[in-house]
Each structure stands twice: as structure tokens, then as C-alpha cells.
Design a protein around this motif. Structure first.
Motif, short mmCIF file in Angstrom:
data_model
loop_
_atom_site.label_atom_id
_atom_site.label_comp_id
_atom_site.label_asym_id
_atom_site.label_seq_id
_atom_site.Cartn_x
_atom_site.Cartn_y
_atom_site.Cartn_z
N SER A 80 0.83 -1.21 0.00
CA SER A 80 0.00 0.00 0.00
C SER A 80 0.86 1.26 0.00
O SER A 80 0.55 2.25 -0.67
CB SER A 80 -0.92 -0.01 1.22
OG SER A 80 -1.81 -1.10 1.17
N TRP A 120 2.07 1.71 -3.63
CA TRP A 120 1.03 2.23 -4.53
C TRP A 120 0.70 3.68 -4.19
O TRP A 120 0.43 4.49 -5.09
CB TRP A 120 -0.22 1.35 -4.42
CG TRP A 120 -0.14 0.10 -5.26
CD1 TRP A 120 -0.02 -1.17 -4.81
CD2 TRP A 120 -0.17 0.02 -6.69
NE1 TRP A 120 0.04 -2.06 -5.86
CE2 TRP A 120 -0.07 -1.34 -7.04
CE3 TRP A 120 -0.27 0.95 -7.71
CZ2 TRP A 120 -0.06 -1.80 -8.36
CZ3 TRP A 120 -0.27 0.51 -9.03
CH2 TRP A 120 -0.16 -0.85 -9.34
N MET A 121 0.71 4.03 -2.91
CA MET A 121 0.45 5.41 -2.52
C MET A 121 1.49 6.35 -3.15
O MET A 121 1.15 7.38 -3.74
CB MET A 121 0.48 5.53 -1.01
CG MET A 121 0.37 6.96 -0.49
SD MET A 121 0.74 7.07 1.29
CE MET A 121 2.48 6.63 1.30
N LYS A 161 -6.74 8.66 -5.73
CA LYS A 161 -6.40 7.27 -5.38
C LYS A 161 -5.37 7.23 -4.24
O LYS A 161 -5.45 6.38 -3.35
CB LYS A 161 -5.87 6.54 -6.61
CG LYS A 161 -6.93 6.27 -7.67
CD LYS A 161 -6.37 5.39 -8.77
CE LYS A 161 -7.46 5.03 -9.80
NZ LYS A 161 -6.97 4.15 -10.86
N ILE A 219 -5.85 5.50 -0.39
CA ILE A 219 -4.91 4.57 0.26
C ILE A 219 -4.44 5.15 1.59
O ILE A 219 -4.30 4.43 2.59
CB ILE A 219 -3.72 4.27 -0.67
CG1 ILE A 219 -4.19 3.51 -1.92
CG2 ILE A 219 -2.65 3.46 0.06
CD1 ILE A 219 -3.10 3.26 -2.93
N TRP A 227 -6.84 4.47 4.41
CA TRP A 227 -6.74 3.10 4.93
C TRP A 227 -5.46 2.93 5.75
O TRP A 227 -5.47 2.32 6.83
CB TRP A 227 -6.76 2.11 3.77
CG TRP A 227 -6.65 0.69 4.24
CD1 TRP A 227 -7.63 -0.13 4.67
CD2 TRP A 227 -5.42 -0.08 4.36
NE1 TRP A 227 -7.13 -1.35 5.04
CE2 TRP A 227 -5.79 -1.35 4.87
CE3 TRP A 227 -4.09 0.18 4.09
CZ2 TRP A 227 -4.86 -2.35 5.09
CZ3 TRP A 227 -3.16 -0.82 4.32
CH2 TRP A 227 -3.55 -2.06 4.82
#
Length: 654
Positions: A287, A290-291, A302, A306, A309
Motif C-alpha cells: 500500500s 502504490w500510494m 487514489k 490509500i 486506509w
């Protein structure tokens, strides 16, 4: 809801079925072992242990093997069982690992299992580093090096140095750790050490700094394994695991290089590996990657999803340092999106948590020091008991030499013991006073560090943002925040100087006759300018009275009390004045504010005490006021009821 309950029931049923199956298997095994000769029992249990080293009954097999080996006094299988048990406790309970290490060390030395002994000693060092018991780390590293040198086991020396490098990284000595790792890696390559040992070291280096050089070495290792048809490096590391590590570290490297194309390529490779080999990449790490990728390519929505979360997950797992990093990234994204207020709020939240983490860490370290102090006291008591035992034996020996010699020696020893006791008692009192003063100084410095950094962080943060903010209203809001924090910092410095003067007894007082009616009107005029809209400032009718005191210090005390009342009163009134009795005069400040909880009344006059974290100020006003009143020859009292208000009284003898 119904589907969720059904799923939970299904899981519980499966767990029950698995537990029953395991219990049945163990019962069958015990029955099988009864029919086997002693030597075959050990062989059978050893086979089961290594066949099920990832199974839920792994620890049970290890305990059964240890019990049987102890019964048969077989050191070889006892060593096998202890190695498995220590591996089980390595990540679960370090104290249990050390307990079994004490049992295993003489066995491994007797059976010449130096490789296994060095391995578990290395595990022990890693647990000491993780637990923060740094004073024991160097001693254990030297012990491991001495053992490996004695048996000419170079890889054992590498293990010790690698654990030492990890220790350097843990205490912030990154350059020293990297330099030591590179030195170890060069030696391993020259000696042709196994690939898995080099992989461990490369992973340690890549965790500290993403470099193309380390990635190239890891990629070369993977390609050589593919050429030679190697699919498993050891019981825990297969070739797909190495590929997974390579793509994770590569994605991190290209994020640092701000190369979105290659970052995306390696993230896609990770997904392909997971699908092909049914692998699970640690979700938090993925994560994070991807962040960073979405932030890099400008897909801010997006990235923010993330981040939401990650913040919740990191907060639940109490990983507050990572939480701060994520919140800083959120502030940066909001700034790029042109949302200045959201960016400033995220930046402020990050700094508040950062300061709280530093303070919490300080108190945690302080608690460790206190614990260590108690341990040192117990050790001292133990040594004193040993010394007393030695003295008792000496007296018994002297008694056998004759009554006269005994009396003379007892007299001398009694005098020496009495002198030593008196000297020890004085030394102990002096030591305790010095330690108490040192602890108070440390606590004071920690509080000052926190209280000064809070307004400074706000000033620095908003000063950076205000220069780039175009909206005039936002700039005014930022300027107001900066001004408020400047005033807070100025008050803090003035309060600390007052505290310092009071403690060093250098505070001067000028006593003159004062007209109290005129003084109270002057204070009313000044304080009325600070009053909020919904609160009324009332000065009671006071009798004309001339009082011999220091005007400035009395004004400072009453102003502090009124300022404190303003902070905690949002509606109603604040009333102040004085009453004259036969032998004393009582100044009072009464408010209709929040009030003080009954269990906090004893603490309000302590330094740095604030009833809530959101109260402005640093918590020194009441402490200074009480000290000044004491110097002026008076006393302070407080009465309060939560939700109804408070009354502070300053009483002087007439």
C-alpha cells in the motif's frame, strides 16, 4: 449480517474440526511410540519435527522430542529439539529463547555444533536490539565473535558483525552500519559464501538505502539460480521469494528516482508473482508503494484513498512514526491540489502527533531507567548479602582461634562495620539526592523541549506555507496563528526565567505601601480588554486598605489567576476582589467556568500541568504564582466543582 454470521460459524466449525484432527493425530502418535524401541522413538519424532516445521503442531513435536531425548539422555536429539523451540520463540517470546539458550549452549559445545550455537546467539542479539536493551548488545556481540574465533568459524564472525550493523541502524548510526555491511559482503563474495547468507545481508542493506548496486547483485543472484536450476535456497526462502523481494525493493528505488514507468512495471510483476505462486505480499508495504506511485503520477484521489486506509491501520497497530510520514504526504498532496487549509491542518496534525511520540518515547526511556535502577538496587542488596555471609564465615574462623583473639577482632570489626555503615548510609542518601536531582532535571528538560518545539513547529510550518499562499484571508489566518505562537513562546521564556530566579533565590522584591482599591481598578482596566464576548468581568466593592507589599509581584499573581480563569470560562462571569479580616487579607478570583475535577485539585499548582491537551499556555502560571505568594509570606487555596466553576484565594497575614 446473516451472511457474516454464517461465515463466522463456518470458520469456527473448521477450527474445531482441525483441532480435533490434530488431537486425534497426537493420540495416534503416542500410541505408535509406545510400540517402538527407544532409539526408533527419537528418529520418528525427529522426522515428524522436520516434516512439519511450518505446521501448527510444530512446537508440540519439538516439546515431545525434547522430553524423550532428556529421558534417554541423548544430546544430539536434545540439541535438535532445542533449536526448533528457540526458532519458535525467536519472534514470539525472547525471554523464553534466552531460557532455552542457556540449556542448549553446553550441549552444542559438547557436541561441536558451533554453527547452530552461533545462529541462536545471533537471534538473541537481534531480540536484544529490538527490545532496546542496548547495554547488553555489545557484550553479546563480543561473546559471539570470541566463540566463532575460538572455533575458526568465519561465518560466525560475519553473523556477529551483521547483528552489530543492525544495532548501528537501530540507534541511528546509518553510515557506520552501511560501511560494516559492505565490508562483510565483500568478504562473503571473496570466500564464495552461500547465496542465502548474501541475500540476508543484501536485504539488510536495501532496508536502509535503495541503491542500483544492491539491486543488481540481487538480480544477478536470481539469474544464477535460474541458470543452475535452483528453486529453493533454504527451508524458508524459495526462488519466487527472492524475486518478490527484488521487485519490492526495485519499486521503492524507482519511486525515489521519480520514475513512474519502472515503478509500475515492478508493481505489476509483484501482482503476477502473487497470482502465479499463490504468494502474499505484506499489504502495508504494498500500500505504501502504490500510494507513492499514485502521488508520483498525479492520481491524488487514489493516493488519498490509500492514505485513509493506511492511517487507520497504522493507528490500530500503534505504528505512529509511519502514521506521521503518511500524514506529511497527505499535507503535500493537498498543497499540490491547491487546498491550503487542508494541507495546513494535515501538517499541524502530523506535528502534534510527532511531538506526542517524542514525549511518550522519553517517558518510556525514563521508565526503563527506573526499572534498571531497581534492578541495580537488587544487585547491590545481593552483593551486600554475599558480603555479610563472608563476614560471618570470617567470624566463625576467628572464633576457633581463641576467645581473646575473637573479642579483639570483634571489637575491631564492630568499629569498622559501624563506621562503614555510617559512611554507607551518608553515601546512599547523597546518591539518592543526586539521582533525584538528575531525574528532575531530565524531566524538566524533556518538558521544556516539548513545550518550546510545539510553538516553534507551528511558526516554522505556517511561515513556510504563508509565503506561497495567495488568498489574503488565509494569509491573515496563518499570520494570526504565527502571532499567537510567538506570544506563547515569549510567555514561556518569561515564565521559565521567573522559575529560575525563584529556585536560585535571586528574585528581588520591593516592598512599599499600596492603595489596594487603586491597584484593583488598574488590574480591572487591563484585564477587561482581554475578555471574550460571553463573559463579564466583575470587580467587587472593596474597603479602602493600605497594604505593605511588592506591587509588581502581587499584580503578576492576580493577573495570572485572572488569565487562567479566562482560559477556562466560556460564558457567565469572572469576579475578583479582596476581603479584610482581623489578622489577614484574602484576595480571590471566582469564575463560572469548566471547574476542576476533584482528583486534579492537588496537581494544579505543579509545573507544566494542563487539565486538557488543548488548553493554551504551558502550565507554569499557577506554579509561579504559588511560589511568589510563598516568597511574599502568604498561601494559596483553591475550591472547585466540575462544571460549576472555581475560586482561587491568595491569603496574606496583616
Amino acid at each position: 449480517m446473516k451472511n457474516t454470521l454464517l461465515f463466522i460459524c463456518f470458520i469456527l466449525t473448521q477450527i474445531s474440526v482441525v483441532s480435533k484432527a490434530v488431537a486425534n493425530d497426537l493420540d495416534d502418535l503416542r500410541q505408535e511410540l509406545k510400540n517402538l524401541p527407544d532409539s526408533s522413538k527419537l528418529i520418528r519424532l525427529n522426522e515428524l519435527l522436520y516434516q512439519n516445521n511450518r505446521n501448527i503442531v510444530f512446537k508440540t513435536y519439538a516439546d515431545m522430542l525434547l522430553e524423550e531425548a532428556q529421558k534417554q539422555k541423548n544430546d544430539h536429539y536434545k540439541g535438535n529439539a532445542l533449536l526448533s523451540i528457540m526458532r519458535y520463540y525467536y519472534s514470539r517470546n525472547p525471554d523464553s529463547l534466552r531460557f532455552y539458550l542457556k540449556q542448549a549452549e553446553p550441549i552444542y559445545l559438547a557436541t561441536n555444533r558451533i554453527v547452530d550455537l552461533c545462529r541462536v546467539k545471533g537471534w538473541n542479539i537481534y531480540t536484544l536490539v529490538n527490545a532496546g536493551t542496548h547495554d547488553q548488545v555489545i557484550k553479546e556481540v563480543e561473546s559471539l565473535k570470541e566463540l566463532a574465533t575460538r572455533f575458526n568459524y568465519q561465518e560466525g564472525i560475519d553473523m556477529a558483525n551483521q547483528a552489530l550493523a543492525n544495532f548501528y541502524f537501530n540507534i541511528g548510526l546509518k553510515e557506520e552500519g552501511v560501511s560494516l555491511c559492505r565490508e562483510i559482503l565483500q568478504g562473503m563474495e571473496e570466500r564464495g559464501v552461500s547465496r542465502i547468507r548474501r541475500y540476508y545481508l543484501l536485504r539488510l542493506l536495501l532496508n536502509q538505502e535503495s541503491k542500483q548496486e544492491y539491486l543488481f547483485k540481487l538480480d544477478t543472484c536470481i539469474k544464477n539460480c535460474e541458470k543452475e536450476g535452483i528453486t529453493q535456497l533454504d527451508t524458508e526462502h524459495s526462488l519466487p521469494v527472492l524475486k518478490q523481494s527484488y521487485h519490492l525493493y526495485s519499486a521503492q528505488y524507482y519511486i525515489n528516482q521519480k520514475d513512474p514507468a519502472l515503478t509500475y512495471f515492478h508493481l505489476q510483476k509483484l501482482d503476477e508473482l502473487e497470482q502465479q505462486y499463490n504468494m502474499n505480499t505484506e499489504r502495508l508495504m504494498k500500500s505504501f508503494l502504490w500510494m507513492h506511485y499514485y502521488n508520483l503520477v498525479g492520481k491524488y484521489d487514489k493516493a488519498l484513498a490509500i492514505i485513509d486506509w493506511l492511517k487507520q491501520t497504522l493507528s490500530d497497530n500503534k505504528r505512529f512514526n509511519d502514521w506521521i510520514k503518511v500524514e506529511d504526504i497527505r499535507a503535500d498532496i493537498y498543497y499540490k491540489m491547491g487546498k491550503g487549509m487542508e494541507s495546513a491542518k494535515a501538517y499541524r496534525d502530523s506535528k502534534v502527533v510527532h511531538d506526542s511520540v517524542i514525549q511518550a518515547q522519553y517517558y518510556e526511556d525514563l521508565a526503563k531507567l527506573r526499572t534498571q535502577r531497581e534492578v541495580d538496587k537488587l544487585e547491590l542488596q545481593s552483593k551486600e548479602l554475599e558480603l555479610e555471609a563472608e563476614k560471618s564465615r570470617a567470624r566463625s574462623w576467628v572464633f576457633g582461634g581463641g576467645a581473646i583473639v575473637l573479642l579483639l577482632l570483634c571489637g575491631v570489626l564492630g568499629f569498622l562495620a559501624y563506621s562503614r555503615h555510617r559512611y554507607g548510609a551518608r553515601l546512599k542518601i547523597a546518591k539518592e539526592k543526586a539521582e533525584e536531582a538528575d531525574h528532575l532535571k531530565s524531566a524538566f528538560l524533556a518538558n521544556m523541549n516539548h513545550e518550546i518545539r510545539t510553538p516553534l513547529n507551528a511558526i516554522v510550518g505556517f511561515s513556510q506555507v504563508i509565503a506561497e499562499e495567495s488568498d489574503i484571508e488565509t494569509r491573515r489566518e496563518f499570520a494570526k496563528i504565527i502571532q499567537n505562537n510567538n506570544e506563547l513562546l515569549q510567555r514561556l521564556i518569561e515564565d521559565v526565567l521567573d522559575i529560575s530566579k525563584i529556585e536560585s533565590n535571586t528574585l528581588t522584591f520591593v516592598f512599599t505601601d499600596q492603595d489596594l482599591q487603586a491597584l484593583m481598578k488598574d488590574i480591572h482596566s487591563v484585564i477587561s480588554l482581554r475578555m471574550p464576548e460571553n463573559v463579564e468581568l466583575l470587580l467587587d466593592d472593596c474597603p479602602r486598605f493600605t497594604f505593605h507589599t511588592d506591587r509588581n509581584r502581587l499584580t503578576q499573581v492576580l493577573t495570572n489567576l485572572l488569565t487562567n480563569a479566562i482560559k477556562h470560562t466560556h460564558e457567565g462571569y469572572i469576579r475578583f476582589g479582596y476581603k479584610v479580616a482581623a489578622d489577614e487579607i484574602c484576595f480571590y478570583v471566582t469564575d463560572t467556568g469548566e471547574g476542576i475535577p476533584e482528583d486534579q485539585l492537588e496537581r494544579v499548582f505543579d509545573r507544566f500541568v494542563k487539565l486538557t491537551e488543548w488548553t493554551t499556555g504551558v502550565g507554569l502560571g499557577l506554579a509561579i504564582s504559588k511560589a511568589l505568594v510563598t516568597k511574599l509570606g502568604g498561601r494559596m487555596e483553591v475550591r472547585s466543582k466540575q462544571g460549576e466553576g472555581s475560586t482561587f484565594s491568595v491569603i496574606f497575614p496583616v
